[in-house]
Design an enzyme around this catalytic site. Structure first.
Site, short mmCIF file in Angstrom:
data_model
loop_
_atom_site.label_atom_id
_atom_site.label_comp_id
_atom_site.label_asym_id
_atom_site.label_seq_id
_atom_site.Cartn_x
_atom_site.Cartn_y
_atom_site.Cartn_z
N CYS A 2 0.83 -1.19 0.00
CA CYS A 2 0.00 0.00 0.00
C CYS A 2 0.87 1.25 0.00
CB CYS A 2 -0.91 0.02 1.22
SG CYS A 2 -1.88 -1.49 1.43
N ILE A 53 -4.18 -7.65 -0.71
CA ILE A 53 -3.39 -8.87 -0.88
C ILE A 53 -3.91 -9.98 0.02
CG2 ILE A 53 -1.08 -9.89 -0.72
CD1 ILE A 53 -1.26 -7.81 -2.92
N GLY A 76 2.96 -2.94 3.61
CA GLY A 76 3.84 -4.10 3.66
C GLY A 76 3.10 -5.39 3.93
N GLU A 77 3.83 -6.38 4.39
CA GLU A 77 3.29 -7.69 4.72
C GLU A 77 4.02 -8.22 5.95
OE1 GLU A 77 0.74 -8.95 3.30
OE2 GLU A 77 0.63 -7.81 1.42
N SER A 363 10.95 -12.11 -5.77
CA SER A 363 12.17 -11.78 -6.49
C SER A 363 13.36 -12.47 -5.83
CB SER A 363 12.39 -10.27 -6.50
OG SER A 363 13.01 -9.84 -5.31
#
Length: 631
Positions: A2, A53, A76-77, A363
């Site tokens: 976000c 998410i 974030g997460e 990634s």
């Protein structure tokens, strides 16, 4: 993933106009197209843009705690939120949602500022505690998620995920910091200890900030660091097993999402390792994407295809032309600050491709920094051996003199480009690494500047903060200190900034499993021989992944994304190169030697030397100033 923004009055808790915070959030709408919200109370306002998410419908922000005593905005997460949620429930907390945002609120109410040490993930968040009347700002350990802060003339502090959010505030001064220009020309980016604009700061990675009404703006507090001072003991097989366990744990924890998930796949060691472990953990084919170039010397897509076929991934690939220079203006707009890492262009293109089918992409970033995977690490390791046997009193004059007279042989094979090595050996280990890391050497920067800029800069040099970081690092060797500097300076300033801005520009969440802090701490404790061995970096990772990947993936020379800027400036951007010298924006500053700039352009266009990196830096500086409305 976000975008967040907010305003906090340090002195008098004056009311905050919600429209002002809304404008700040609108400036970063690309970070969160799925929802928005603004909350205000006396002396504070929090704003949020949401990219959904996890718990797609149930975790709108700004989010209040169940008792209404705390309010959160979060970017974030948190990968261990389920375990934390259960621990907090056992301690009496109640939850209304199924996401990770509410877990942060409950953790704050139980542990206060120490809650950050319990969070595993990438994050930048703000919590306003209505009882204590405090605002708590925090950034994750490695700096995956950004947070910009500015003290304003009305006694307030504004913050936002990107500089764009602060630029939407009418009280933000748009005055360039000349020391940031020195930093940018040295490194190719503005590091986290500075901002391109005076009065704007970046909360450092692994730091937090606790603001109180009626109190002055405090200094950030460091809550996490990594140490290279201790060496882990054990047989190589045991270390290999531990590394594999940590890799599996890091990858699987980042595969939790309620939206389509995939991975970037370049065909290199790092992204291929992530994909291999994703395939092991997934019942469904992993979605992967890669881009190739229509110039064979730049194209790695065949290696990516080989890994995709080995693991039967749902693979998407696209061939793009390296002549992507039409996007330069858009690229400058993504970063706000000048940013000269030309691999940002292909990184943006692969993010665009990924976003066509997924919302989250894993990634391979981080392994080079953690396990000494860059070519400069091998040089540092070797040069320190020479420094060990030759005293500074001998090395300084001998190598310094040789380096000064050795030609800058851009045209020559790498093995004959000895100027940088000779000058590196003339200094101590930290000075040598600073020179290896530099985008532009002290001598080349000096030749660019006018006398007026030199007076503004004074005694400051871009290398000074880096040298301080290296010399105070919790480390044993020069290689340790180099990797520590990479994790503290290069990684958040260049690599993570590049991935965050290019992925968020297309509303894609990028996750970095190889930056799991437990994995980073393990790698920092490895003996040097487990990192650099037999002329190879990342030795233990490559040895560990032999059961998953073939040797031509593991041991081929590192390539990475390449953008042919040297050819651009001798071809379609030749006029652009000439225009840099006459740029009204750069000329207005009076900071550069116009005659020297013209000489650089002429030498590059004629092929006498390769000055493309400097020209690219100046072009991106000019574009950045235009984006900032300067000049």
């Amino acid at each position: 993933m976000c975008g967040i923004a907010g305003i906090f009055h340090l002195e008098t808790p004056k009311p905050v106009d919600p429209a002002r915070v809304q404008a700040m959030c609108d400036a970063i709408a690309h970070r969160g197209p799925d929802g928005q919200g603004v909350w205000t109370a006396p002396g504070v306002a929090l704003g949020h843009r949401r990219l959904s998410i996890i718990d797609l419908a149930g975790s709108p922000q700004p989010m209040a705690s169940p008792d209404g005593r705390a309010m959160l905005v979060f970017n974030g997460e948190i990968y261990n939120y389920r375990e934390l949620r259960q621990e907090l429930k056992d301690a009496g907390a109640s939850f209304r949602t199924d996401g990770d945002s509410e877990v942060i609120l409950a953790a704050w109410q139980r542990w206060g500022p120490d809650c950050v040490t319990r969070l595993h993930g990438m994050f930048a968040f703000a919590i306003y505690d209505l009882d204590a009347r405090t605002l708590f700002l925090a950034r994750d350990r490695l700096g995956v998620k950004p947070l910009h802060i500015a003290a304003l003339s009305d006694g307030s502090v504004a913050f936002g995920s990107e500089l764009k959010a602060l630029l939407a505030h009418p009280l933000l001064r748009r005055e360039v910091d000349p020391l940031a220009v020195e930093d940018y020309l040295a490194w190719g980016y503005v590091p986290d200890n500075r901002s391109i604009l005076k009065g704007v700061a970046k909360l450092p990675a692994g730091h937090s900030l606790l603001l109180r009404h009626g109190a002055p703006l405090p200094r950030p507090s460091q809550w996490w660091d990594v140490s290279f001072a201790d060496r882990r003991k054990g047989k190589p097989a045991d270390l290999e097993a531990e590394l594999l366990h940590l890799l599996r744990q890091a990858v699987s924890s980042r595969m939790v999402a309620d939206v389509p998930l995939g991975a970037f796949l370049s065909g290199g060691v790092d992204s291929s390792s992530v994909v291999a472990l994703m395939a092991e953990a997934s019942r469904q084919p992993v979605r992967t994407c890669s881009i190739g170039f229509d110039v064979a010397a730049l194209d790695e897509s065949a290696y990516a295809t080989k890994v995709a076929q080995r693991y039967h991934t749902d693979h998407a690939s696209r061939l793009v032309s390296p002549d992507d220079f039409d996007a330069i203006g858009l690229l400058a707009g993504m970063f706000d600050e000048p940013f000269a890492d030309a691999s940002a262009l292909p990184t943006w293109r692969v993010c665009q491709l990924a976003r066509e089918s997924v919302t989250v992409a894993l990634s391979g970033d981080g392994a080079d920094e953690a396990l000494a995977g860059y070519r400069r690490h091998l040089f540092q390791h070797g040069e320190d051996r020479i420094r060990k046997f030759l005293p500074q009193g001998l090395r300084g004059p001998v190598f310094g003199t040789l380096g000064a007279i050795y030609p800058k042989a851009d045209w020559a094979p790498r093995s004959l480009r000895a100027k940088t090595t000779l000058l590196s050996l003339a200094g101590d280990s930290a000075q040598g690494y600073a020179r290896a890391l530099a985008y532009a050497s002290p001598e080349s920067r000096e030749s660019l500047y006018s006398d007026g800029f030199r007076r503004l800069r004074g005694d400051y040099r871009a290398e000074h903060p880096l040298l301080d970081v290296m010399r105070s690092a919790p480390a044993r060797s020069g290689l340790d200190r180099a990797q520590y500097a990479d994790l503290k300076v290069w990684l958040p300033g260049d690599i993570l900034t590049k991935v965050d801005r290019t992925s968020m520009a297309v509303s894609l969440e990028a996750r970095e499993p190889l930056l799991d802090h437990r994995l980073i701490e393990f790698c920092a404790s490895l003996p040097e021989s487990m990192r650099v061995h037999g002329g190879q970096g990342k030795w233990l990772l490559k040895h560990t992944m032999r059961r998953f990947l073939p040797d031509d993936i593991l041991y081929r020379p590192k390539q990475g994304f390449v953008t042919p800027i040297a050819q651009w400036f001798r071809g379609p951007l030749a006029q652009t190169a000439r225009d840099i010298c006459g740029s009204a924006t750069l000329a207005q500053t009076g900071w550069f030697d116009a005659q020297h700039l013209n000489g650089l352009v002429d030498a590059h266009l004629s092929g006498r030397s390769d000055n493309s990196r400097t020209l690219w830096q100046l072009l991106m500086l000019d574009k950045s100033f235009t984006e900032l409305g300067i000049g």
